[in-house]
Scaffold this active site. Structure first.
Site, PDB file in Angstrom:
ATOM      1  N   GLU A  92      33.546  -9.748   6.497  1.00 23.61           N
ATOM      2  CA  GLU A  92      33.218  -9.418   5.112  1.00 23.61           C
ATOM      3  C   GLU A  92      33.939  -8.208   4.807  1.00 23.61           C
ATOM      4  OE1 GLU A  92      29.536  -9.952   3.880  1.00 23.61           O
ATOM      5  OE2 GLU A  92      29.203 -12.054   4.346  1.00 23.61           O
ATOM      6  N   GLU A 115      24.288  -6.631   7.337  1.00 21.39           N
ATOM      7  CA  GLU A 115      24.993  -5.776   6.414  1.00 21.39           C
ATOM      8  C   GLU A 115      24.303  -4.422   6.102  1.00 21.39           C
ATOM      9  OE1 GLU A 115      26.625  -7.975   2.853  1.00 21.39           O
ATOM     10  OE2 GLU A 115      25.856  -9.760   4.030  1.00 21.39           O
ATOM     11  N   ASP A 146      16.787 -14.743   1.025  1.00 27.36           N
ATOM     12  CA  ASP A 146      18.228 -15.465   1.258  1.00 27.36           C
ATOM     13  C   ASP A 146      17.869 -16.755   1.849  1.00 27.36           C
ATOM     14  OD1 ASP A 146      20.620 -16.415   1.429  1.00 27.36           O
ATOM     15  OD2 ASP A 146      21.461 -14.917   2.794  1.00 27.36           O
ATOM     16  N   GLU A 206      17.398  -7.190   2.005  1.00 27.28           N
ATOM     17  CA  GLU A 206      17.456  -8.583   2.007  1.00 27.28           C
ATOM     18  C   GLU A 206      17.175  -9.151   3.422  1.00 27.28           C
ATOM     19  OE1 GLU A 206      21.156 -11.797   2.274  1.00 27.28           O
ATOM     20  OE2 GLU A 206      21.433  -9.677   0.927  1.00 27.28           O
ATOM     21  N   ASP A 240      21.039  -5.943   4.483  1.00 22.58           N
ATOM     22  CA  ASP A 240      20.637  -7.299   4.767  1.00 22.58           C
ATOM     23  C   ASP A 240      20.346  -7.398   6.090  1.00 22.58           C
ATOM     24  OD1 ASP A 240      20.498  -9.902   5.051  1.00 22.58           O
ATOM     25  OD2 ASP A 240      22.480 -10.453   4.664  1.00 22.58           O
ATOM     26  N   HIS A 282      28.706 -13.658  -2.366  1.00 19.77           N
ATOM     27  CA  HIS A 282      29.685 -14.624  -1.877  1.00 19.77           C
ATOM     28  C   HIS A 282      29.005 -14.999  -0.498  1.00 19.77           C
ATOM     29  CE1 HIS A 282      30.845 -11.013   0.964  1.00 19.77           C
ATOM     30  NE2 HIS A 282      29.729 -10.969   0.714  1.00 19.77           N
ATOM     31  N   HIS A 318      27.746 -11.381  11.780  1.00 14.26           N
ATOM     32  CA  HIS A 318      29.164 -11.043  11.072  1.00 14.26           C
ATOM     33  C   HIS A 318      30.458 -10.221  11.936  1.00 14.26           C
ATOM     34  CE1 HIS A 318      27.849 -12.129   6.806  1.00 14.26           C
ATOM     35  NE2 HIS A 318      27.833 -13.237   7.593  1.00 14.26           N
TER      36      HIS A 318
END
Length: 423
Positions: free
Chosen positions: A205, A164, A315, A288, A242, A368, A155
């Site tokens: 994000e 994240e 995930d 995560e 995450d 999301h 990301h």
């Protein structure tokens, strides 16, 4: 009879990354007209339902004209005349029409867009807010916002391996205050980064994406921001991570290469040991994808070691698919599953995945995607599913804030009857 579908169509639009995605439109006999826009992920699991893209030069091969055509012709022909309130029948009609395990014929983006638009239309036709239509009359729980505050991995183009780092305002009395806690801390973090001469640009994000000296420094910055914002780490605000370990596991197995930070190669056990060190030092409440989707044994080892202390979320390993969630429950792979509508491709199947988690005593974490739109379906869906927590990005970027603002509306509509709690 008023909920009978009279027309279905679709349009190619752009998502928050400037890539094409699909918007579906549904009209009912009573005049109700709704639309729904489909999100798109960057960090994806191997077994996610297929997002149908065009094999052409336009948009570098990312166009969705085939999916749009499938909605306009095949799906519209199959569903026109059905009743929008029959969500399960509609979704399974599309699944049967596709006929593949991963929705590769029609495209999961085509199916999901229509599925979401149908749910919205049924809610409007029933004169109910979407969260109440999907969740029932006792739907009262507004989720804790797990706000992405610092990005790495897929990301962001920086030196952080982990994807994240999120703030979790579990100590707030309600959603409105929880959102304030994280938004205030977000702005304090920006000042900390700026004072240190680090970039305050944001990732996909909305989280900051600085070049940190190490992955651990990223957490140190966040703890400092919590304290400088006037909150207590571990009491008012905690951290959720995450790792998105697929992104640094070249073969999606038990070998890892933390190349962005320069930390080098690691085995499963070494990565688990590193996690244990962080859990002793920092107020981490949820983790995560600490390991890759192929490392089932490692995932179970991580859960056995830390699952009584934190939420261990799968995930990429589960992809909102009951087949993989069922295996995870049987093998004690995790104690929670991330839930993403577009991973499985229909509203009904997503609800069924949530139900499987709930019946097993697992938690489930609504999410999301990195490629989002201004559609607020996810906010209502998170309330309807009564899961307790949601991630929808940071305190900036309109497509992220739209979901949080919708949750503020829902809490306001509930007139003091809403519930807000981590567990």
């Amino acid at each position: 009879m008023n909920s009978k579908i009279t027309s279905i169509s679709a349009l190619e639009i752009l998502d928050s990354r400037g890539n094409p995605t699909l918007r579906a439109y549904v009209t009912l006999k009573d005049g109700t007209k709704t639309s729904a826009s489909v999100p798109s992920g960057a960090s994806t699991g191997m077994n996610e339902a297929l997002e149908l893209r065009d094999d052409e030069k336009r948009y570098s091969g990312k166009g969705v004209q085939k999916a749009v055509e499938n909605v306009n012709k095949k799906i519209a022909a199959a569903l026109t005349g059905m009743h929008a309130v029959d969500q399960k029948d509609i979704d399974y009609t599309m699944i049967a029409l596709d006929g593949t395990e991963n929705k590769s014929q029609l495209g999961a983006n085509a199916i999901l867009g229509v599925s979401m638009a149908v749910a919205k239309a049924a809610a409007v036709s029933s004169n109910l807010p979407l969260y109440r239509y999907l969740g029932g009359s006792n739907t009262l729980r507004v989720p804790v916002p797990c706000m992405n505050i610092l990005n790495g991995g897929e990301h962001a183009d920086n030196s952080v391996d982990f994807q994240e780092f999120m703030l979790v305002p579990h100590g707030a009395p309600n959603f409105k205050e929880g959102l304030r806690y994280v938004a205030e801390t977000f702005h304090v973090l920006k000042k900390i980064l700026k004072d240190k001469g680090l970039a305050t640009s944001v990732g996909d994000e909305g989280g900051f994406a600085p070049n940190c000296a190490s992955n651990e420094i990223a957490i140190e910055f966040i703890i400092a921001a919590i304290e400088q914002a006037g909150y207590q780490p571990g009491i008012d605000l905690s951290v959720a991570i995450d790792s998105a370990a697929n992104s640094f596991s070249p073969n999606l197995d038990n070998k890892y290469e933390l190349t962005k930070s320069g930390a080098g190669k690691m085995t499963t056990d070494e990565l688990i040991d590193l996690s244990g060190e962080w859990l002793k030092k920092y107020p981490i409440i949820s983790w995560e994808d600490p390991l890759s989707e192929g490392d089932w044994d490692g995932f179970a080892k991580f859960t056995k070691k830390f699952g009584d202390k934190i939420e261990v979320v799968g995930d990429d390993i589960f992809v909102t698919n009951r087949k993989y969630i069922s295996r995870g429950i049987s093998e004690k792979t995790a104690n929670s599953a991330l839930i993403k509508l577009n991973q499985i491709g229909s509203v009904t199947e997503t609800i069924e995945a949530v139900r499987m988690c709930r019946e097993a005593g697992w938690r489930y974490f609504l999410s999301h995607r990195s490629g989002e739109t201004e559609d607020t379906f996810l906010a209502d869906f998170a309330v309807a599913m009564d899961g307790g927590h949601l991630k929808s990005g940071s305190a900036c970027r309109g497509e992220r804030v739209a979901k949080y603002n919708r949750l503020l509306e829902i809490e306001h509509e509930l007139k003091g009857r809403s519930e807000y709690r981590w567990k």
